[in-house]
Design an enzyme around this catalytic site. Structure first.
Site: not given
Ligand code: 13P
Length: 261
Positions: A21, A23, A108, A110, A179, A185, A223, A244
């Site tokens: 991903n 992003k 997701h 986010e 996730e 992150g 991560s 990510g």
């Protein structure tokens, strides 16, 4: 939906899936360098399924870079909940399909956080993707506060339940990604045992909904990197990774792919 309307190919999912991903990262030059390095590094057979999910504006570029090769599949980071029409800025499932997109990340954290996507929005997006023959990668996960309050199970089950409820028997066609928000992150990864415990809960929930639950791949994301991938991927219910930061560096992403192969 009929069986036909949710079929994304019917392939048995025995191989792990490693999806990157990206992003909101990349550029024409950076994408080209990354994709070329991945194709060079993969050689003939990756030994697992691999996908990259660039920002939507770069899907055409990455499609062209991947060529006819099946070694790396193309994924989108989102899909509209609408079929077509006056929805400025949205990209429909049919449009993604036009560009050979095989997977779409849906829900997701986010987007749940910054675009206020609800469980209902996510469930509809899953339905749109499936109807267009795209495999949705449905993200679920708890925040740190929810984990500390002992709510992990309730949260992830609620998020997945909405998708199961709307998509019925088609549910065996999805990919799930666990996730934990606190691991995204942050460099703080769930331990293999923590991740496996949640994956087992999700598997049980899928089993209650379909007798084909074992073909659903449940990815871990948060991560994941070259150093921790092997121990996470060794867990019985961890069927791949949604990566990510480490998916933006070819050597790191290739190491994770090697760990899954
Ligand atoms: P990181 O691997 O950067 O933690 O991101 C995980 C993620 O959100 C993938 O969708």
């Amino acid at each position: 939906m009929s069986e036909k309307s949710c079929s994304t190919g019917g392939k048995r999912n025995e191989e792990k899936l490693i999806a990157g991903n990206w992003k909101m990262n990349g550029s024409l030059a950076a994408n080209e360098a990354l994709v070329r390095a991945l194709l060079d590094g993969l050689g003939g057979d990756a030994g697992c399924d691999v996908a990259v999910c660039p920002p939507s504006i770069y899907l055409a570029q990455v499609r062209a870079l991947l060529g006819a090769s099946e070694r790396i599949a193309l994924g989108a980071q989102d899909v509209s909940q609408h079929e077509n029409g006056a929805y400025t800025g949205d990209v429909s499932a049919a449009m993604l399909r036009d560009f050979g997109v095989r997977y779409a990340i849906v829900g997701h954290s986010e987007r749940r956080q910054h675009q206020a996507e609800s469980d209902t929005h996510v469930a509809i997006k899953v339905q749109r993707a499936l109807a267009a023959g795209i495999t949705p990668i449905v993200c679920v996960g708890e925040t740190l506060a929810q984990r500390e309050a002992g709510e992990t199970e309730v949260i992830v089950k609620r998020q997945l339940a909405a998708v199961i409820h709307l998509n019925g028997h088609c549910i065996s066609e999805i990919v799930v990604a666990y996730e934990p928000v606190w691991a995204i992150g942050t460099g703080r990864t769930a331990t293999p045992e923590q991740a496996q415990a949640v994956h087992a809960l999700l598997r049980a929930q899928l089993r209650a909904a379909t007798d084909r639950a074992d073909r659903v791949r449940i990815l871990y994301g948060g991560s994941m990197n070259a150093a921790n991938a092997a121990s996470l991927l060794a867990q019985p219910d961890i069927d791949g990774g949604l990566i990510g930061g480490a998916s933006l560096k070819a050597p790191d992403f290739l190491s994770i792919i090697a760990a899954a192969s």
